[in-house]
Structure formats: C-alpha cells, structure tokens
Design a protein around this motif. Sequence first.
Motif, mmCIF file in Angstrom:
data_model
loop_
_atom_site.group_PDB
_atom_site.id
_atom_site.type_symbol
_atom_site.label_atom_id
_atom_site.label_comp_id
_atom_site.label_asym_id
_atom_site.label_seq_id
_atom_site.Cartn_x
_atom_site.Cartn_y
_atom_site.Cartn_z
ATOM 1 N N UNK A 112 -23.945 -12.887 -9.150
ATOM 2 C CA UNK A 112 -23.317 -11.414 -8.886
ATOM 3 C C UNK A 112 -24.076 -10.218 -9.522
ATOM 4 N N UNK A 113 -24.657 -10.373 -10.778
ATOM 5 C CA UNK A 113 -25.444 -9.458 -11.414
ATOM 6 C C UNK A 113 -26.471 -9.156 -10.459
ATOM 7 N N UNK A 114 -27.177 -9.982 -10.109
ATOM 8 C CA UNK A 114 -28.250 -9.846 -9.135
ATOM 9 C C UNK A 114 -27.846 -8.682 -7.911
ATOM 10 N N UNK A 115 -26.963 -9.239 -7.191
ATOM 11 C CA UNK A 115 -26.351 -8.364 -6.140
ATOM 12 C C UNK A 115 -25.907 -7.069 -6.520
ATOM 13 N N UNK A 116 -25.034 -6.864 -7.731
ATOM 14 C CA UNK A 116 -24.600 -5.603 -8.231
ATOM 15 C C UNK A 116 -25.955 -4.593 -8.635
ATOM 16 N N UNK A 222 -17.033 -5.516 13.293
ATOM 17 C CA UNK A 222 -17.674 -4.367 13.873
ATOM 18 C C UNK A 222 -18.457 -3.447 12.573
ATOM 19 N N UNK A 223 -17.773 -3.575 11.409
ATOM 20 C CA UNK A 223 -18.379 -2.643 10.278
ATOM 21 C C UNK A 223 -19.790 -3.728 10.088
ATOM 22 N N UNK A 224 -19.671 -4.836 9.974
ATOM 23 C CA UNK A 224 -20.851 -5.743 9.986
ATOM 24 C C UNK A 224 -22.073 -5.357 10.715
ATOM 25 N N UNK A 225 -21.761 -5.244 12.006
ATOM 26 C CA UNK A 225 -22.700 -5.063 12.992
ATOM 27 C C UNK A 225 -23.102 -3.723 12.795
ATOM 28 N N UNK A 226 -22.159 -2.799 12.540
ATOM 29 C CA UNK A 226 -22.598 -1.226 12.351
ATOM 30 C C UNK A 226 -23.609 -1.196 11.093
ATOM 31 N N UNK A 238 -18.688 -4.346 1.648
ATOM 32 C CA UNK A 238 -18.175 -5.306 2.627
ATOM 33 C C UNK A 238 -17.498 -6.460 1.596
ATOM 34 N N UNK A 239 -18.445 -6.991 0.577
ATOM 35 C CA UNK A 239 -18.072 -8.018 -0.295
ATOM 36 C C UNK A 239 -16.632 -8.152 -0.842
ATOM 37 N N UNK A 244 -10.712 -9.884 0.269
ATOM 38 C CA UNK A 244 -9.315 -9.530 0.471
ATOM 39 C C UNK A 244 -8.810 -9.713 1.961
ATOM 40 N N UNK A 245 -9.976 -10.046 2.879
ATOM 41 C CA UNK A 245 -9.496 -10.419 4.022
ATOM 42 C C UNK A 245 -8.470 -11.606 4.258
ATOM 43 N N UNK A 246 -8.911 -12.587 3.443
ATOM 44 C CA UNK A 246 -8.118 -13.883 3.648
ATOM 45 C C UNK A 246 -6.802 -13.699 2.743
ATOM 46 N N UNK A 247 -6.652 -12.922 1.934
ATOM 47 C CA UNK A 247 -5.414 -12.603 1.339
ATOM 48 C C UNK A 247 -4.323 -11.644 2.257
#
Length: 547
Positions: A112-116, A222-226, A238-239, A244-247
């Motif tokens: 997580x730290x590396x991504x941030x 669509x957001x991922x493709x753009x 997006x992460x 939140x998508x599953x919730x």
Amino acid sequence: MSLPLSETLEAPLMRVPFESLKRAAKDRKALIDELSDHLASLKHPLQGGPAEPKAPSSSTHAPAADPSGDTEMEDAAAVEGASGREASIERLRLLLSQLQGVKRKLAEVSHTEADDCARCKARLDYLAATAPAAAAAAGGAGTPAAGARGASVDPGAASPAPPGAGGGAAAAGAAGPGSAAVAVAAAASGGGGGGGGLIGWTRQRLDVILVDHLLRSGYHDSAAKLAAAAGIPLLTDAHIFEGARRVLAALLEDHDCGPALAWCAENRSRLAKSRSGLEYKLRLQQFIELVRSGPGQRGAAIAHARSHLAPWVAGAAAGAGAAAPPQQQQYMVELQRAVATLAFPAAARERMPAYKALFEESAWRGLADLFLRDLYRLHSLTPESLLTVYLQAGLSALKTPASGAPGGSREDPLRLPAFQRLAAHLPFAKHMHSKLVCAVTKELMSDANPPLLLPNGYVYSTRGIELLLAQGVPGVGSSSSRGGGGSGSKEERGRTPTPPGGLGGGARTPAPEGLGAGGGGGGGAMGVCPMTGLVFRRDELRRLYIA
C-alpha cells in the motif's frame, strides 16, 4: 481555517494519496508494536523456563549413584517434563503463526505504501508541469502589451508576437486581477516556444475529471479504459471506488448489509470521529428485514435490537432526556418507530405512512448514498463530482431569465435540455445585461452598433472601427507607430479586452464587407489600434455577439 474554493476543489488530488500514506504508516507502527510483543514473549518460550536451567547445577554430583532414589518420582518427573515440552512446542507453534500473520500484514502495508508513494510522485510531477507557464504568466502580467507578448513567444525573443498569436492575453493584461490566468491561457494557445504544453496539461486534467465522474456514476469499466488510454491511472482514485463497488452492489442489488458492516468495522475509529450513523442505519435496516420476514423471525428481531441497536441509544434510554446527545435522541426516535412495527401485521403497516416508509425500496438507495458520503469524507474526496461543480459554475455565470427561451441565441448552452436540467436549481448570474462601451466613440455597443474584434484581442464598436479605418495609417507601411493619438487613460476606461475565442462564448464571423465604406481617402482598408498601435486590415476584423 477556510480554504479558497480552488484549493478546496483541487486538494483531493494530493490529499487522497497523502492521507492514505499516513494511515499506512500508522498501521505499520501498530504492527511493529505487535511484533515487539511477540518477540518479547520469546525470551521465555518454555513454561517453567527459569526452573529448568537449575537442573544441571543442582545435579553436579549426578554421576554418584543415589541408592535411596525413588523410581516413581523419576517417572512422574519424566511425564511432567514431557507434557511441559508439548505445551512449549504448542506455544511456539502459536507464536510462529502470529509472526507469520504479522509478516503478511506488513507485506500488505508495504504494498500500500509503495502504491501511495507512486501516486504522490506522479501527481507532484503532474502539478509541477504547470510551473513554467505560471511563472511566465506572473512575469508578464505587468503591462498589457508587453505582458501578452512575453507570454506568447519564447523567453528572450525580442520580436513582437504575430497578429492573432497572443491578442487575447494583450487584452487581458490590463483587465485587472484575473489577467494572469488569461495570460496563461494565451501562452498555451499561442504558437511560441511553449509547444502547447499547458494545453496538453489541461486536456489531461479534463481526462482526470471525466474519469472521476465515471467512477462516481458507477461506470468503472469505461473509467478504466479512459484512464489507460490517457495514461493517467496514477492520477485517478480508482482503487477507492473499486473497493466500494462490492459494497454498493450488495446494498442495491442483493439487499445485503454484510459487506457494508465489514467496511464499517475496518474503519470504526475513523467513522466514530466523524460521528457517522452508517453502522446504526445498517443495523436498523437488518432489523426491518427481520420484521419483513414475518412472525417467525420476531424473536430474532428482538434479539437483534437488544444486541446491536440498544447500545446506540444507551444515553437516551438511561433517562438522560434532553441531556443526551442530539444524535442519540434521534436514534431513540427511529428505534422506537422501528420496534413499533412488531405490533402491526404487514397489511396494517401498508396503511400507515410512518411505518410504510421503513419498508420501501428507497431505503436501500438512502443507505448507499450515506455510505458514499462517508466514503468521500474518509478519503478527503469532494462530495460532488468536479465535472458537475465546474459545469454548474459555468452555467450559473451564463444563466439569465432569458436563458433557454424560444428565439434566444443559438450559442447559448442553456437552450439544450441536458444543461437546462443541470442548471434548474442554480441562481441567475449577477449581470442582467452586458453593457460594453467603445473606447473610441464612448457609445454603447448593441445590435445596431455591434462589437468587432481586432487581431490583438481588443474590441471596439463598428462605428469606432469606421473612424479608425477612415483615419488610415499615418505614413503608409510604418507599423512601428505607437500611442494612437494620445488616447491614454481616458480610453483605458472604455477598452474592452476579450480573448480570441470571442465574447461570452459567442461565435465569430467576418466583419461586414461594407465596413468603413464611408471613410475618406485611401485609408479605408487599414487602421491603427489606438491602444497598442497595431496596424490591422479590414478583412482581419471579426464580429462578436453580446451574451
């Protein structure tokens, strides 16, 4: 301390990864403290460890046989030692399992730290890309003409900008406090050495805003493709929305509060600081679903209320009354109304609006909205999409009582139904009518005396242009003339600078062919701008429309 509106809207770009990095650092510290506790317990891994080292020292004379030794005592000691070793081995296995769990969590935190850190670096580089243009704008905002030319060409270039290259900035340079921003736009649109860098940055910013709007609207693919096509995955969040998508799917499609409650458990401390009522609302909805299931689940509903709902209203239920926090008082009212549904059959509840509302499908939509509100707050995101904010800001500046009326301007965006819906609840712009005064004739510009745009971005009325064309050019070919007959500060008041794109978003059309026909002599084809001394031709004029 309140931040300016621009900083409030743009702050999430850096705040989201930075706050996530701070949370990851806190998680790492907690895991390191837990690891320290485990390592401290390894100092005495065997139960009864301090007593066992004494055996060799107390048996220094062991080689001498003890004829009075008791065999049964030795057997008992052997059995006790064997059971102690098994317990110690089991304890070591438990410690090993705990250490492996800490190792796994530390690996997740490191990821997580590396991504941030990657997101922070990418966004800092993205913001730093505007530094040269901003510096050029700040340095060129001093004088109208010089500032515009400095923003339109390479630094160090001595020749003035060609006609039309930086005219909008020339007009905006003396327009007031907002001239620097217009100069930046002119620098980006000019053909100088900037190479259109700011235009590319602005387009990238637009892609970031569009991706954010698509994610908030649920169009994740669509957001991922753009984002992939624009090369901006590290500039988007997006992460956050993917988690939140599953919730949201569980709430809206499956009517399941489980994933949302698990999310609340993971963020309980942060939700408590913001006094969020999401978990209470979810538990209350679970109670309603048990009541909906029928009389067979009445006992389960009562048990659920005692276990999960009563603690939320403990202060109000203890007789504190008005002394209880307002939130607890509100919870008590909602809980009493929900529990009262146990006394009515389903048919009777349908006839009572107060109870019928608890069982409507719209309650799940309300839970989803409440979850999104807390999600945005926890991750320092704006409650509304930036695309919506910017569109509403632009539409509110254009909205007048005549907007969208039949027979209105075709250039008015509010004549489109989609924009009309977006601006339905927006206030009207402060100006009711645009009034422009010509710096040459001191007359109002109107449909009878329309404004015309010069190549350098300055605007004069049609009658004023006729006078300038009639005067001609002092000394044919002498384009170095400056000053324009001592117009000076008196004309500064009436001058109307306009960017090259036109006035009020209107389209530009060529000036009428008959313009300046009444001018005398041979000066009817060329004139001189009284503000900058620019020599212009009649075919370079463009008609503007007042919004």
